[in-house]
Design a protein around this motif. Structure first.
Motif, PDB file in Angstrom:
ATOM      1  N   LYS A  97      15.146  27.705  45.654  1.00  9.97           N
ATOM      2  CA  LYS A  97      14.709  29.022  46.118  1.00  9.97           C
ATOM      3  C   LYS A  97      15.864  30.022  46.121  1.00  9.97           C
ATOM      4  CE  LYS A  97      10.343  28.533  46.662  1.00  9.97           C
ATOM      5  NZ  LYS A  97       9.638  28.344  47.940  1.00  9.97           N
ATOM      6  N   LEU A  98      17.092  29.547  46.329  1.00 10.20           N
ATOM      7  CA  LEU A  98      18.254  30.436  46.302  1.00 10.20           C
ATOM      8  C   LEU A  98      18.471  31.000  44.900  1.00 10.20           C
ATOM      9  CD1 LEU A  98      20.810  31.615  47.708  1.00 10.20           C
ATOM     10  CD2 LEU A  98      21.999  29.514  47.015  1.00 10.20           C
ATOM     11  N   TRP A  99      18.389  30.143  43.894  1.00 10.40           N
ATOM     12  CA  TRP A  99      18.614  30.570  42.505  1.00 10.40           C
ATOM     13  C   TRP A  99      17.418  31.342  41.939  1.00 10.40           C
ATOM     14  CZ3 TRP A  99      22.805  30.151  39.205  1.00 10.40           C
ATOM     15  CH2 TRP A  99      23.879  29.384  39.646  1.00 10.40           C
ATOM     16  N   GLN A 100      16.207  30.907  42.264  1.00 10.41           N
ATOM     17  CA  GLN A 100      14.977  31.560  41.776  1.00 10.41           C
ATOM     18  C   GLN A 100      14.895  31.606  40.241  1.00 10.41           C
ATOM     19  OE1 GLN A 100      12.174  33.133  43.438  1.00 10.41           O
ATOM     20  NE2 GLN A 100      12.917  31.867  45.104  1.00 10.41           N
ATOM     21  N   ILE A 101      15.439  30.609  39.574  1.00  5.84           N
ATOM     22  CA  ILE A 101      15.462  30.623  38.104  1.00  5.84           C
ATOM     23  C   ILE A 101      14.047  30.481  37.557  1.00  5.84           C
ATOM     24  CG2 ILE A 101      16.335  29.469  36.033  1.00  5.84           C
ATOM     25  CD1 ILE A 101      18.797  28.670  37.659  1.00  5.84           C
ATOM     26  N   PRO A 109      24.057  32.927  42.753  1.00  2.46           N
ATOM     27  CA  PRO A 109      24.511  33.035  44.144  1.00  2.46           C
ATOM     28  C   PRO A 109      26.028  32.968  44.236  1.00  2.46           C
ATOM     29  CG  PRO A 109      22.834  31.323  43.864  1.00  2.46           C
ATOM     30  CD  PRO A 109      23.317  31.690  42.496  1.00  2.46           C
ATOM     31  N   THR A 110      26.539  33.359  45.379  1.00  2.00           N
ATOM     32  CA  THR A 110      27.974  33.237  45.618  1.00  2.00           C
ATOM     33  C   THR A 110      28.319  31.778  45.918  1.00  2.00           C
ATOM     34  OG1 THR A 110      27.791  33.580  48.014  1.00  2.00           O
ATOM     35  CG2 THR A 110      28.000  35.554  46.621  1.00  2.00           C
ATOM     36  N   ASP A 111      29.587  31.437  45.752  1.00  2.00           N
ATOM     37  CA  ASP A 111      30.037  30.079  46.073  1.00  2.00           C
ATOM     38  C   ASP A 111      29.713  29.730  47.525  1.00  2.00           C
ATOM     39  OD1 ASP A 111      31.022  29.813  43.523  1.00  2.00           O
ATOM     40  OD2 ASP A 111      33.097  30.259  44.059  1.00  2.00           O
ATOM     41  N   GLU A 112      29.862  30.696  48.410  1.00  2.00           N
ATOM     42  CA  GLU A 112      29.611  30.452  49.839  1.00  2.00           C
ATOM     43  C   GLU A 112      28.125  30.193  50.090  1.00  2.00           C
ATOM     44  OE1 GLU A 112      30.274  29.650  53.712  1.00  2.00           O
ATOM     45  OE2 GLU A 112      31.770  29.884  52.115  1.00  2.00           O
ATOM     46  N   GLN A 113      27.259  30.953  49.426  1.00  2.00           N
ATOM     47  CA  GLN A 113      25.822  30.720  49.576  1.00  2.00           C
ATOM     48  C   GLN A 113      25.443  29.319  49.111  1.00  2.00           C
ATOM     49  OE1 GLN A 113      24.540  34.176  47.265  1.00  2.00           O
ATOM     50  NE2 GLN A 113      23.433  34.959  49.059  1.00  2.00           N
ATOM     51  N   ILE A 114      25.991  28.917  47.985  1.00  2.00           N
ATOM     52  CA  ILE A 114      25.684  27.588  47.457  1.00  2.00           C
ATOM     53  C   ILE A 114      26.198  26.506  48.400  1.00  2.00           C
ATOM     54  CG2 ILE A 114      26.261  25.960  45.609  1.00  2.00           C
ATOM     55  CD1 ILE A 114      26.084  28.349  43.679  1.00  2.00           C
ATOM     56  N   LYS A 115      27.403  26.704  48.916  1.00  2.00           N
ATOM     57  CA  LYS A 115      27.984  25.739  49.856  1.00  2.00           C
ATOM     58  C   LYS A 115      27.090  25.571  51.089  1.00  2.00           C
ATOM     59  CE  LYS A 115      32.187  24.923  52.575  1.00  2.00           C
ATOM     60  NZ  LYS A 115      33.519  25.466  52.942  1.00  2.00           N
ATOM     61  N   LEU A 120      21.648  21.824  53.262  1.00  2.00           N
ATOM     62  CA  LEU A 120      20.221  21.669  53.556  1.00  2.00           C
ATOM     63  C   LEU A 120      19.517  20.753  52.560  1.00  2.00           C
ATOM     64  CD1 LEU A 120      19.457  25.444  54.281  1.00  2.00           C
ATOM     65  CD2 LEU A 120      19.956  23.643  55.948  1.00  2.00           C
ATOM     66  N   THR A 121      20.287  20.013  51.767  1.00  2.00           N
ATOM     67  CA  THR A 121      19.682  19.217  50.699  1.00  2.00           C
ATOM     68  C   THR A 121      19.931  17.715  50.836  1.00  2.00           C
ATOM     69  OG1 THR A 121      21.618  19.455  49.248  1.00  2.00           O
ATOM     70  CG2 THR A 121      19.921  21.157  49.088  1.00  2.00           C
ATOM     71  N   ASN A 122      20.269  17.266  52.016  1.00  2.00           N
ATOM     72  CA  ASN A 122      20.515  15.834  52.205  1.00  2.00           C
ATOM     73  C   ASN A 122      19.178  15.109  52.401  1.00  2.00           C
ATOM     74  OD1 ASN A 122      21.297  13.246  52.917  1.00  2.00           O
ATOM     75  ND2 ASN A 122      22.912  13.925  54.314  1.00  2.00           N
ATOM     76  N   ASN A 239      22.396  20.665  39.528  1.00  2.00           N
ATOM     77  CA  ASN A 239      23.185  19.511  39.928  1.00  2.00           C
ATOM     78  C   ASN A 239      23.126  19.407  41.456  1.00  2.00           C
ATOM     79  OD1 ASN A 239      25.258  17.711  40.673  1.00  2.00           O
ATOM     80  ND2 ASN A 239      26.482  18.235  38.879  1.00  2.00           N
ATOM     81  N   PRO A 240      22.513  18.354  42.011  1.00  2.00           N
ATOM     82  CA  PRO A 240      22.368  18.275  43.466  1.00  2.00           C
ATOM     83  C   PRO A 240      23.687  18.070  44.205  1.00  2.00           C
ATOM     84  CG  PRO A 240      21.663  16.222  42.442  1.00  2.00           C
ATOM     85  CD  PRO A 240      21.930  17.191  41.321  1.00  2.00           C
ATOM     86  N   PHE A 241      24.765  17.778  43.470  1.00  2.00           N
ATOM     87  CA  PHE A 241      26.064  17.556  44.107  1.00  2.00           C
ATOM     88  C   PHE A 241      26.908  18.833  44.149  1.00  2.00           C
ATOM     89  CE2 PHE A 241      24.788  13.572  41.995  1.00  2.00           C
ATOM     90  CZ  PHE A 241      24.538  12.819  43.135  1.00  2.00           C
ATOM     91  N   THR A 242      26.734  19.714  43.156  1.00  2.00           N
ATOM     92  CA  THR A 242      27.522  20.953  43.116  1.00  2.00           C
ATOM     93  C   THR A 242      26.705  22.182  43.481  1.00  2.00           C
ATOM     94  OG1 THR A 242      27.049  21.455  40.790  1.00  2.00           O
ATOM     95  CG2 THR A 242      28.887  19.951  41.252  1.00  2.00           C
ATOM     96  N   GLY A 243      25.398  22.118  43.291  1.00  2.00           N
ATOM     97  CA  GLY A 243      24.539  23.271  43.549  1.00  2.00           C
ATOM     98  C   GLY A 243      24.403  24.200  42.367  1.00  2.00           C
TER      99      GLY A 243
END
Length: 321
Positions: A97-101, A109-115, A120-122, A239-243
């Motif tokens: 939902k953040l990327w909305q691709i 998104p910004t690096d901080e937003q992705i971080k 919230l993805t565990n 990538n679920p590890f990097t976002g």
């Protein structure tokens, strides 16, 4: 004598759903599209009302009871997601939902937003209660997203509906998720001919034809939903590890399997693994076959002894793993 060919299609699941059968059976067709609508209403995350969205909207607050099919599908998705170093993650919804691709508002998104959204993805923060079929997302803002497997699951259910109505020769196409039932009456070898799309082709060109029998063919590719920003391509396979979108040598992975749900799950996993590790994975999973399309115009076939691949585009070089 070849049987008559009956084609039906509707716009569902955000794509064109088509059904090809070889016996006139309006009751079966009506049952198929009614089932499709019911399942879409249960599983979608692109509308505010669905069983999955009810779970997401209650994240961090309380558990939500859902129907048995939805509970069982999420339980299966969670089991896969909890495997070590797995590129399939049913808890990735907040990042999607953040990327909305592929949707209005797509952005980098910004690096901080992705971080922050990665927190919230565990999948371990998804709590299942088998007694009442309820699901609880422990963190506020978490979202389950079944987009990576919904079409595969639905295709398998549609197969059950058709067989129940005595349809034993058919092809189901849910926007690229193809599931064949029985033998094909169209060819001497009784195989179904499924086209493998050329990545980024504007004219629906094909790289080749996959000849299969009573199998599912599912492709995950970076050309399905994407956008460019500053001449960089951002696609929907995250990538679920990097976002961030996965970045490797692949343009697509096609899985040939018994069930379409398997195809959905393992096309995502193998795309994340890449060619080398993906082929090693397939050595331990002889029930799956794969076709890897590389950015350098190489096609790698793995575990493909049980079907025939016909190359159409001579730009590509085929290698057998």
């Amino acid at each position: 004598m070849v049987k008559a060919n009956y084609e039906y299609s509707q716009n569902l699941l955000g794509t064109i759903v088509s059904l090809t059968i070889y016996e006139a059976n309006e009751t079966a067709v009506k049952a198929v599209f009614a089932t499709l609508k019911i399942l879409e209403d249960k599983l979608t995350v692109n509308r505010p009302l669905s069983e999955v969205m009810s779970i997401n909207m209650a994240a961090g607050k309380h558990a939500v009871e859902v129907s048995r099919p939805v509970f069982d599908l999420i339980a299966q998705a969670l089991q896969i997601s909890l495997q070590p170093n797995c590129y399939f993650n049913c808890a990735i919804g907040a990042l999607v939902k953040l990327w909305q691709i592929g949707f209005k508002g797509q952005q980098v998104p910004t690096d901080e937003q992705i971080k922050q959204h990665l927190l919230l993805t565990n999948p371990r923060d998804i709590e299942l209660n088998t007694d009442n079929h309820s699901i609880f997302l422990k963190r506020k803002g978490m979202q389950i997203d079944l987009g990576a497997i919904a079409k595969g699951y639905i295709a398998d259910v549609i197969k059950e509906v058709l067989v129940k109505h005595n349809i034993h020769q058919a092809m189901i196409n849910l926007g690229g998720n193809v599931l064949t039932i029985g033998d094909s009456p169209l060819s001497d070898d009784k195989n179904w001919h499924v086209g493998l799309k050329k990545p980024f082709s504007r004219n629906q060109e094909l790289v080749g034809i996959i000849n299969v029998n009573n199998r599912s063919v599912v492709t995950s590719g970076i050309y399905e939903r994407f956008f460019y920003q500053h001449n960089h391509l951002y696609h929907h396979i995250l990538n679920p590890f990097t976002g961030y979108p996965l970045d490797n040598e692949l343009e697509s992975v096609t899985i040939i399997s018994k069930s379409s749900l398997e195809g959905d799950i393992y096309s995502t996993i193998l795309y994340g693994l890449g060619v080398s590790k993906g082929c090693e994975f397939l050595q331990r999973h002889s029930n799956l076959a794969a076709i890897f399309l590389l950015k350098n115009k190489t096609i790698v076939l793995a575990n493909t002894d049980n079907f025939y691949f016909q190359l159409l585009d001579k730009q590509y070089q085929v290698k057998q793993y």
